[in-house]
Design a protein around this motif. Sequence first.
Motif, short mmCIF file in Angstrom:
data_model
loop_
_atom_site.label_atom_id
_atom_site.label_comp_id
_atom_site.label_asym_id
_atom_site.label_seq_id
_atom_site.Cartn_x
_atom_site.Cartn_y
_atom_site.Cartn_z
N CYS A 54 60.96 117.88 32.98
CA CYS A 54 59.75 117.67 32.20
C CYS A 54 59.12 116.35 32.63
N ASP A 55 57.82 116.38 32.93
CA ASP A 55 57.12 115.16 33.31
C ASP A 55 56.93 114.20 32.14
N SER A 56 56.89 114.74 30.93
CA SER A 56 56.63 113.90 29.77
C SER A 56 57.86 113.17 29.25
N CYS A 57 58.98 113.88 29.13
CA CYS A 57 60.17 113.24 28.53
C CYS A 57 61.35 113.13 29.49
N ASP A 58 61.19 113.56 30.74
CA ASP A 58 62.21 113.41 31.80
C ASP A 58 63.51 114.15 31.54
N VAL A 59 63.51 115.18 30.73
CA VAL A 59 64.74 115.93 30.50
C VAL A 59 64.80 117.09 31.50
N TYR A 60 66.02 117.49 31.90
CA TYR A 60 66.21 118.63 32.78
C TYR A 60 65.94 119.89 31.97
N LEU A 61 65.09 120.77 32.47
CA LEU A 61 64.70 121.97 31.74
C LEU A 61 65.65 123.12 32.05
N ARG A 62 66.37 123.55 31.03
CA ARG A 62 67.27 124.68 31.15
C ARG A 62 66.82 125.74 30.16
#
Length: 92
Positions: A54-62
């Motif tokens: 995610c560009d906004s919160c930098d979490v890996y999207l699963r």
Amino acid sequence: MGIPEERIDRLLTLAREAVVLEELDRSRELVRRARRIAERNRCPVPREFERRTCDSCDVYLRPSVTARVRTRPGRVVVRCLECGATHRYPFS
């Protein structure tokens, strides 16, 4: 493949493993570190990296854990469940 690219790939793998273990803060830190390495070395980040973070919160999207994935005619819609940001990608 140079050292920065190998390091970015390794950090992406570690971020994926952190999400599996539900350590979202660790995943965010790993994604931020990988982006910083790419900026510092002026190397492009892989498309897989761009689409799975995610560009906004930098979490890996699963899917179904940190992201909701829907298909629409001609595109894929990915919504981050952490911050609510939406990303749309075309496909044919």
